[in-house]
Design a protein around this motif. Structure first.
Motif, PDB file in Angstrom:
ATOM      1  N   ASN A 101       2.093   6.206   0.833  1.00  0.00           N
ATOM      2  CA  ASN A 101       1.202   6.030  -0.310  1.00  0.00           C
ATOM      3  C   ASN A 101       1.082   7.365  -1.048  1.00  0.00           C
ATOM      4  OD1 ASN A 101      -0.928   7.599   0.866  1.00  0.00           O
ATOM      5  ND2 ASN A 101      -1.659   5.799   1.954  1.00  0.00           N
ATOM      6  N   TYR A 139       0.814  -1.212   0.000  1.00  0.00           N
ATOM      7  CA  TYR A 139       0.000   0.000   0.000  1.00  0.00           C
ATOM      8  C   TYR A 139       0.851   1.266   0.000  1.00  0.00           C
ATOM      9  CZ  TYR A 139      -3.504  -3.373   1.385  1.00  0.00           C
ATOM     10  OH  TYR A 139      -4.325  -4.467   1.429  1.00  0.00           O
ATOM     11  N   LEU A 140       2.140   1.105   0.196  1.00  0.00           N
ATOM     12  CA  LEU A 140       3.057   2.235   0.297  1.00  0.00           C
ATOM     13  C   LEU A 140       4.043   2.156  -0.852  1.00  0.00           C
ATOM     14  CD1 LEU A 140       3.702   1.934   4.136  1.00  0.00           C
ATOM     15  CD2 LEU A 140       1.946   3.283   2.988  1.00  0.00           C
ATOM     16  N   SER A 141       3.801   2.938  -1.881  1.00  0.00           N
ATOM     17  CA  SER A 141       4.545   2.750  -3.123  1.00  0.00           C
ATOM     18  C   SER A 141       5.539   3.859  -3.440  1.00  0.00           C
ATOM     19  CB  SER A 141       3.560   2.625  -4.286  1.00  0.00           C
ATOM     20  OG  SER A 141       2.768   3.790  -4.382  1.00  0.00           O
TER      21      SER A 141
END
Length: 82
Positions: A22, A10-12
């Protein structure tokens, strides 16, 4: 609740120091002019955002407070020894 094993999907967005956020969190930080590129940990970024909120107590910062809560949750579930 974020599971430790899957939170990174979820953290890109990486700041180059291994701190992952994110895209929404990054957009909110940019909105307030908060430079997170120098932060070496989520804990440090939480501190920076907290200082910003404390110094801007007359402003409505609901979206930034949401980012702060999200980061505190990520820190708790992913970096705190339980």
């Amino acid at each position: 609740m974020i599971e430790k094993c899957d939170y990174t999907k979820y953290l890109s967005v990486d700041n180059g120091s291994g701190v992952l956020l994110n895209e929404n969190d990054v957009a909110v930080l940019k909105k307030y002019g908060i430079d997170w590129s120098f932060c070496s940990s989520i804990k440090e970024l939480i501190f920076v955002i907290g200082l910003y909120i404390d110094e801007s107590y007359f402003e409505d910062l609901d979206d930034l407070e949401d980012v702060l809560c999200h980061l505190m949750e990520v820190h708790y579930y992913c970096e705190t020894n339980k």
